[in-house]
Design an enzyme around this catalytic site. Sequence first.
Site, short mmCIF file in Angstrom:
data_model
loop_
_atom_site.label_atom_id
_atom_site.label_comp_id
_atom_site.label_asym_id
_atom_site.label_seq_id
_atom_site.Cartn_x
_atom_site.Cartn_y
_atom_site.Cartn_z
N PRO A 236 0.76 -1.26 0.09
CA PRO A 236 0.24 0.11 0.06
C PRO A 236 0.97 1.26 -0.09
CG PRO A 236 -1.00 -1.55 1.57
CD PRO A 236 0.46 -1.84 1.32
N THR A 238 2.40 2.80 -2.37
CA THR A 238 3.56 2.67 -3.52
C THR A 238 3.57 3.39 -4.73
OG1 THR A 238 3.18 0.31 -3.91
CG2 THR A 238 4.82 0.90 -2.34
N GLY A 239 2.03 3.75 -4.93
CA GLY A 239 1.92 4.71 -6.24
C GLY A 239 1.34 3.93 -7.37
N LYS A 240 0.50 2.59 -7.02
CA LYS A 240 -0.26 1.98 -8.17
C LYS A 240 -1.16 2.82 -8.74
CE LYS A 240 -1.10 -1.36 -5.23
NZ LYS A 240 -0.24 -0.89 -4.09
N GLU A 458 17.33 1.27 27.30
CA GLU A 458 17.64 1.83 25.95
C GLU A 458 19.24 2.00 25.66
OE1 GLU A 458 15.36 2.16 24.04
OE2 GLU A 458 13.78 1.72 25.06
N HIS A 461 20.52 -1.33 24.31
CA HIS A 461 20.08 -1.17 22.95
C HIS A 461 21.35 -0.16 22.05
CE1 HIS A 461 16.64 -3.64 22.86
NE2 HIS A 461 15.91 -2.51 23.61
N ASP A 532 10.56 -6.20 21.93
CA ASP A 532 11.69 -6.76 21.41
C ASP A 532 11.64 -8.02 21.15
OD1 ASP A 532 12.75 -4.28 21.57
OD2 ASP A 532 13.37 -4.23 23.59
#
Length: 649
Positions: A236, A238-240, A458, A461, A532
């Site tokens: 969805p 993407t420009g079709k 955090e 990570h 995670d």
Amino acid sequence: MINKKIKSKNSFFWIYAVIFAIFLGIFFFKSSFSTPKKIDQDTFFDILSKGEVQKILVKHKETVLVYLKKDAFLEGSNTYRDFSNENERKFFTTYPLQYEFEIGDLQFFQKKFEEYKNKYNIVATIDFKNQQEYTITKFFFDYGVFFILLIFFWIFIFRRIGATGGGAGGQIFNIGKSKAKLFDENDDVKITFKDVAGLDGAKEEVQEIVDFLKSPQKYTKLGGKIPKGALLIGPPGTGKTLLAKAVAGEAKVPFFSLSGSDFVEMFVGVGASRVRDLFEKAKEKSPCIIFIDEIDAIGRARGKSSIAGSNDERENTLNQLLTEMDGFGTNTNVIVLAATNRSDILDQALLRPGRFDRTIIVDTPELNERKEIFCVHLKRLVLSNNVDIDFLARQTPGFSGADIANVCNESALIAARKNRSEIISQDFLDAIDRIIGGLEKKNKIIKPNEKKRIAYHEAGHATISWLLEHAAPLVKVTIVPRGRTLGSAWYLPEERQLTTPEQMKDEICTLLAGRSAEEIIFSSISTGALNDLERVTKQAQSMVVIFGLNDKIGNISYYDSTGQNEFSFSKPYSEKTAQIIDEEISKIITEQYQRAKKILKNNEKKLSMLANQLLEKEVLFREDLKKIFGERPYPDEIGDMLSTVNSNP
């Protein structure tokens, strides 16, 4: 023009409402005053003696209907009916009033009736009917008004259904007509291929179709045939649909546009009828193009998950479409373009050559394509000189064209909210954060001990991503709540076409680093690693089950790209294999968790420094990590670019 249409619909509504009210009033007025009034025999013979009875009708030897003379309602007449107004009097002079009463012995009543006739010299007659008899006139007189009301009611209802999408022109008789919108040379379609950025391959494919329709001799002189259809497939946004609009703007041939859901209706047979009508109109306008957006609404594979014929109507619509695209009566000058993001569920008969000859993949844009898309959307924005389009393109991996358009619009809203006269780079970064992570919640109340745990989570990570070779480069790390997250680390994934087991394991290790840091510092874990763990499990499962990257399972993939097992309740492997898969997935996750703990223990001092700075500043950037850990052991291509971003805008 719109106001005129609304007034026209409203005027029709009031016309039908008035007509309905008139007939309803007539029906109830007639029924209320024409119903026979119940009397007894003594009252009847009293009326009879006054000479006001025209005739009587004996039904089934037990019920007597009495018809009075018309002059019984004139002035001075002794009547048993009191009239409230002149209109009521006129009505009963036209339709004589009936009385009704029950009799016991018919012979006794008949004898008494004859005695009264002779005594008072009365000319009233008596008739006998033992069964219900209706003439067409009497039937219409008794029930005609009701049926007229019913007809007008249904006409009104169907016109309303038609006006809301039941059929062209708001008529029930047009419900089987196609609702496709026609674009031709008279329509000013402003979107062209110049407005479609980043879809060079797809544009080339559809441009060739347009050229074929404009000058077919160029291709047919070599023996080529015009393709029957082209299917645009992609995620969805993407420009079709945009590409189809550009075809409408470029083509100098009629262009019919509609959605797959436009064929679907609650009435049986409407879908197939609309397909036939669409192609009939297209053949009249040939050469032309038909564009069907979201074709999976009617193109789903037949026979899948059907329950007691529940999909018969949709399947009939699909069968008609298959016949029109490649049947005996096919017109080769009609080309069908269709778009979908669910190609795996489409019927194979629809995808075969001769119907959709070409399959055009419209995928998410690459780096250079994203840059082109940004250039298109940035034309209408007021930008500052520090906006780097290359950097924005790198900051949005995996974004579709619609996502990029949303980023540009959101950045303008953020700049306006901050009373700026132009949009700066930080507005774009805030817009990206807003779209990916959600709205920032600085006022969310978090306990100090929870905030400290979030900071270490955090920081874990960020530490692992900085030290591992294949981890994605860090952009920033924050403990400011955003959306449903209490903190987050933002990365810039490398765009690659292939992924090795080492790269996937490094990603898993990075995701597990947050929980590892909690266990090292607090000797306990929390529920904060839910997202995670979900991503880690899917990643490890894909290594074992899909990509064949596990030594024990071997080069086997249980992935079904055709979607045939979508509704299957059985696994494509045995229980023994399922147990091995579970063990291998658990083994991969356990190994990477221990690996993350080992790396963090070796860098525990730097981990604490990073967490403390997070508690103080709440947001840290790449340059802040460089001050703590030094240069990254494994430099990445975009490191210098990220370093040039202003970390304190």
